[in-house]
Design an enzyme around this catalytic site. Structure first.
Site, PDB file in Angstrom:
ATOM      1  N   PHE A  24       0.855  -1.193   0.000  1.00 18.09           N
ATOM      2  CA  PHE A  24       0.000   0.000   0.000  1.00 18.09           C
ATOM      3  C   PHE A  24       0.893   1.245   0.000  1.00 18.09           C
ATOM      4  O   PHE A  24       1.892   1.288   0.695  1.00 18.09           O
ATOM      5  CB  PHE A  24      -0.873  -0.012   1.261  1.00 18.09           C
ATOM      6  N   PHE A  59      -1.214  -3.102   7.835  1.00 17.86           N
ATOM      7  CA  PHE A  59      -1.923  -3.927   8.820  1.00 17.86           C
ATOM      8  C   PHE A  59      -1.409  -5.372   8.831  1.00 17.86           C
ATOM      9  O   PHE A  59      -1.445  -6.030   9.871  1.00 17.86           O
ATOM     10  CB  PHE A  59      -3.430  -3.906   8.524  1.00 17.86           C
ATOM     11  N   GLU A  60      -0.942  -5.846   7.691  1.00 13.72           N
ATOM     12  CA  GLU A  60      -0.461  -7.235   7.585  1.00 13.72           C
ATOM     13  C   GLU A  60       1.004  -7.391   8.003  1.00 13.72           C
ATOM     14  O   GLU A  60       1.516  -8.514   8.066  1.00 13.72           O
ATOM     15  CB  GLU A  60      -0.622  -7.742   6.142  1.00 13.72           C
ATOM     16  N   VAL A  83       1.674   4.708   6.030  1.00 14.17           N
ATOM     17  CA  VAL A  83       0.266   5.007   6.295  1.00 14.17           C
ATOM     18  C   VAL A  83       0.091   6.521   6.243  1.00 14.17           C
ATOM     19  O   VAL A  83       0.804   7.249   6.944  1.00 14.17           O
ATOM     20  CB  VAL A  83      -0.174   4.463   7.682  1.00 14.17           C
ATOM     21  N   ILE A  84      -0.815   6.958   5.377  1.00 10.76           N
ATOM     22  CA  ILE A  84      -1.017   8.388   5.191  1.00 10.76           C
ATOM     23  C   ILE A  84      -2.429   8.769   5.632  1.00 10.76           C
ATOM     24  O   ILE A  84      -3.407   8.214   5.137  1.00 10.76           O
ATOM     25  CB  ILE A  84      -0.789   8.781   3.711  1.00 10.76           C
ATOM     26  N   THR A  88      -7.040   7.810   4.373  1.00 13.04           N
ATOM     27  CA  THR A  88      -7.775   6.741   5.045  1.00 13.04           C
ATOM     28  C   THR A  88      -8.564   7.243   6.234  1.00 13.04           C
ATOM     29  O   THR A  88      -8.100   8.099   6.984  1.00 13.04           O
ATOM     30  CB  THR A  88      -6.816   5.610   5.497  1.00 13.04           C
ATOM     31  N   HIS A  90      -9.532   5.027   8.494  1.00  8.88           N
ATOM     32  CA  HIS A  90      -9.115   4.202   9.628  1.00  8.88           C
ATOM     33  C   HIS A  90      -7.617   4.318   9.889  1.00  8.88           C
ATOM     34  O   HIS A  90      -6.967   3.405  10.367  1.00  8.88           O
ATOM     35  CB  HIS A  90      -9.583   2.752   9.486  1.00  8.88           C
ATOM     36  N   PHE A 115      11.251  -0.606  13.158  1.00  8.58           N
ATOM     37  CA  PHE A 115      10.058   0.102  12.704  1.00  8.58           C
ATOM     38  C   PHE A 115      10.405   1.121  11.616  1.00  8.58           C
ATOM     39  O   PHE A 115      10.840   2.231  11.914  1.00  8.58           O
ATOM     40  CB  PHE A 115       9.451   0.800  13.933  1.00  8.58           C
ATOM     41  N   ARG A 129      10.232  11.967   4.026  1.00 10.34           N
ATOM     42  CA  ARG A 129      10.888  10.972   4.885  1.00 10.34           C
ATOM     43  C   ARG A 129      11.243   9.692   4.141  1.00 10.34           C
ATOM     44  O   ARG A 129      11.671   8.710   4.752  1.00 10.34           O
ATOM     45  CB  ARG A 129       9.971  10.647   6.069  1.00 10.34           C
TER      46      ARG A 129
HETATM   47  N1  INI Z   1      -2.338   0.261   4.428  1.00  7.57           N
HETATM   48  C1  INI Z   1      -1.181   0.943   4.411  1.00  7.57           C
HETATM   49  O1  INI Z   1      -0.100   0.343   4.443  1.00  7.57           O
HETATM   50  N2  INI Z   1      -1.205   2.299   4.364  1.00  7.57           N
HETATM   51  C2  INI Z   1      -2.360   3.009   4.325  1.00  7.57           C
HETATM   52  O2  INI Z   1      -2.308   4.257   4.266  1.00  7.57           O
HETATM   53  C3  INI Z   1      -3.589   2.281   4.321  1.00  7.57           C
HETATM   54  N3  INI Z   1      -4.836   2.974   4.204  1.00  7.57           N
HETATM   55  O3  INI Z   1      -4.827   4.139   3.826  1.00  7.57           O
HETATM   56  O4  INI Z   1      -5.884   2.388   4.437  1.00  7.57           O
HETATM   57  C4  INI Z   1      -3.541   0.884   4.386  1.00  7.57           C
HETATM   58  N4  INI Z   1      -4.669   0.152   4.418  1.00  7.57           N
HETATM   59  C5  INI Z   1      -4.691  -1.246   4.114  1.00  7.57           C
HETATM   60  C6  INI Z   1      -4.467  -2.095   5.342  1.00  7.57           C
HETATM   61  O5  INI Z   1      -3.118  -1.995   5.772  1.00  7.57           O
HETATM   62  C7  INI Z   1      -4.746  -3.557   5.041  1.00  7.57           C
HETATM   63  O6  INI Z   1      -3.886  -4.013   4.015  1.00  7.57           O
HETATM   64  C8  INI Z   1      -6.182  -3.802   4.591  1.00  7.57           C
HETATM   65  O7  INI Z   1      -7.099  -3.219   5.496  1.00  7.57           O
HETATM   66  C9  INI Z   1      -6.474  -5.309   4.484  1.00  7.57           C
HETATM   67  O8  INI Z   1      -6.332  -5.937   5.757  1.00  7.57           O
END
Ligand code: INI
Length: 156
Positions: A24, A59-60, A83-84, A88, A90, A115, A129
């Site tokens: 992502f 998240f994974e 993650v921005i 998003t 969430h 990290f 960054r």
């Molecule tokens: N995952 C990211 O790595 N960065 C993000 O900014 C992001 N946003 O914006 O939602 C994001 N979402 C996906 C998440 O990490 C999972 O892959 C997804 O929810 C499936 O479990």
């Protein structure tokens, strides 16, 4: 009596390093990965001793990092993602889970799990960054992993 000071060096020779990279925001995470690989190579880590695992998003990252850490095939795991907030709803949950998850993997495995996940307000901050004037967080996380492996060895 003089005290004993223990610290790690930055010699990566012979270290086996796994990297977990969130796909992502790939535009950014790819730059972080390049920074991390460049850092590892420049500090003596051989390409054959590096494994890159790609996951869908931040998240994974913790669960993949956990498998790699518990496999005992690696000396450290470097986590990379982006993650921005602007993109998003969430954001808070993803940020909290990835930070908490990575910390908990490190503690469970007793292994350096570093990290290199950017959590930013907007794309501009992320670019800064990921190899612009704010440095490269992927590089920083890679360097921290080398130092921590060395510290642990010196503590033994
Ligand atoms: N995952 C990211 O790595 N960065 C993000 O900014 C992001 N946003 O914006 O939602 C994001 N979402 C996906 C998440 O990490 C999972 O892959 C997804 O929810 C499936 O479990």
């Amino acid at each position: 009596m003089s005290m004993r000071m223990v610290e790690g060096n930055l010699d990566g020779k012979g270290l086996r390093i796994a990297l977990v990279v969130g796909r992502f925001n790939d535009f950014i995470s790819q730059r972080l990965l390049e920074g991390a690989l460049d850092c590892l190579r420049r500090h003596g880590v051989a390409d054959k001793d590096m494994t890159v695992a790609r996951v869908p998003g931040a998240f994974e990252i913790p669960v993949a990092a956990r498998r790699l850490a518990l496999s005992r095939k690696f000396d450290a795991v470097v986590c990379i993602g982006c993650v921005i907030r602007g993109e998003t709803s969430h954001y808070e949950q993803v940020c909290a889970e990835v930070a908490r998850g990575i910390a908990s993997v490190a503690l469970e495995a007793g292994l350096p799990v570093t990290f290199g996940v950017l959590t930013t307000e907007n794309l501009h901050q992320a670019i800064e960054r990921a190899g612009a004037k704010g440095g490269n967080r992927g590089w920083d996380a890679a360097l921290a992993s080398i130092e921590m492996v060395s510290l642990f060895r010196n503590l033994e």
